[in-house]
Design a protein around this motif. Sequence first.
Motif, mmCIF file in Angstrom:
data_model
loop_
_atom_site.group_PDB
_atom_site.id
_atom_site.type_symbol
_atom_site.label_atom_id
_atom_site.label_comp_id
_atom_site.label_asym_id
_atom_site.label_seq_id
_atom_site.Cartn_x
_atom_site.Cartn_y
_atom_site.Cartn_z
ATOM 1 N N ASN A 22 3.731 -3.504 5.199
ATOM 2 C CA ASN A 22 2.659 -4.058 4.360
ATOM 3 C C ASN A 22 2.745 -3.644 2.900
ATOM 4 O O ASN A 22 1.745 -3.694 2.190
ATOM 5 C CB ASN A 22 1.275 -3.682 4.899
ATOM 6 C CG ASN A 22 1.054 -4.186 6.303
ATOM 7 O OD1 ASN A 22 1.582 -5.221 6.689
ATOM 8 N ND2 ASN A 22 0.301 -3.453 7.085
ATOM 9 N N GLU A 50 -0.740 -2.320 -2.471
ATOM 10 C CA GLU A 50 -1.092 -2.367 -1.058
ATOM 11 C C GLU A 50 -0.004 -1.685 -0.251
ATOM 12 O O GLU A 50 1.186 -1.845 -0.537
ATOM 13 C CB GLU A 50 -1.224 -3.822 -0.597
ATOM 14 C CG GLU A 50 -1.645 -3.984 0.828
ATOM 15 C CD GLU A 50 -1.855 -5.446 1.214
ATOM 16 O OE1 GLU A 50 -1.796 -5.718 2.419
ATOM 17 O OE2 GLU A 50 -2.058 -6.284 0.332
ATOM 18 N N GLY A 51 -0.399 -0.910 0.749
ATOM 19 C CA GLY A 51 0.578 -0.258 1.604
ATOM 20 C C GLY A 51 0.092 1.077 2.113
ATOM 21 O O GLY A 51 -1.064 1.459 1.930
ATOM 22 N N ASN A 60 -6.797 -1.349 -0.868
ATOM 23 C CA ASN A 60 -5.725 -1.860 -0.017
ATOM 24 C C ASN A 60 -4.602 -0.858 0.204
ATOM 25 O O ASN A 60 -3.612 -1.160 0.858
ATOM 26 C CB ASN A 60 -5.156 -3.153 -0.588
ATOM 27 C CG ASN A 60 -6.191 -4.260 -0.586
ATOM 28 O OD1 ASN A 60 -7.006 -4.342 0.328
ATOM 29 N ND2 ASN A 60 -6.186 -5.071 -1.613
#
Length: 124
Positions: free
Chosen positions: A20, A94-95, A120
């Motif tokens: 992700n 994000e991640g 995120n």
Amino acid sequence: MYIKSETYQNEMEILYSDANLATFSGTVLASNVDEGDEHGKKYVVAGSLIDKDGKIVTQTGASGSETLTTIPVGIVYRTVDVTNGDQPCSLIVEGYLRADRVLDGFADKAIAAIKTALPNITFR
């Protein structure tokens, strides 16, 4: 015989997982980096928080009343050399990141503000 010794520093891995992972391009401002290393090079290291203007976000305030200098919009993915001026960078938005490496040195109040500003990103 001539032997020259060089000391190299490896970049610290900040990812917990690359699942992700979402990054966007951004610009890091050289004017926000105070001092260079022993060779005069200025770096913005991986894991640094960056605001919308490209400035490094730091913690300010006395113990118990810590705040962030500005609101972060991303985290630098790879170390950037800003010796010769502003440079493009990849910002993680994000991640899954390692909390022990990205949030190290921040107080609890500042960490809460970082997590709110970067919803995120999951810190593990």
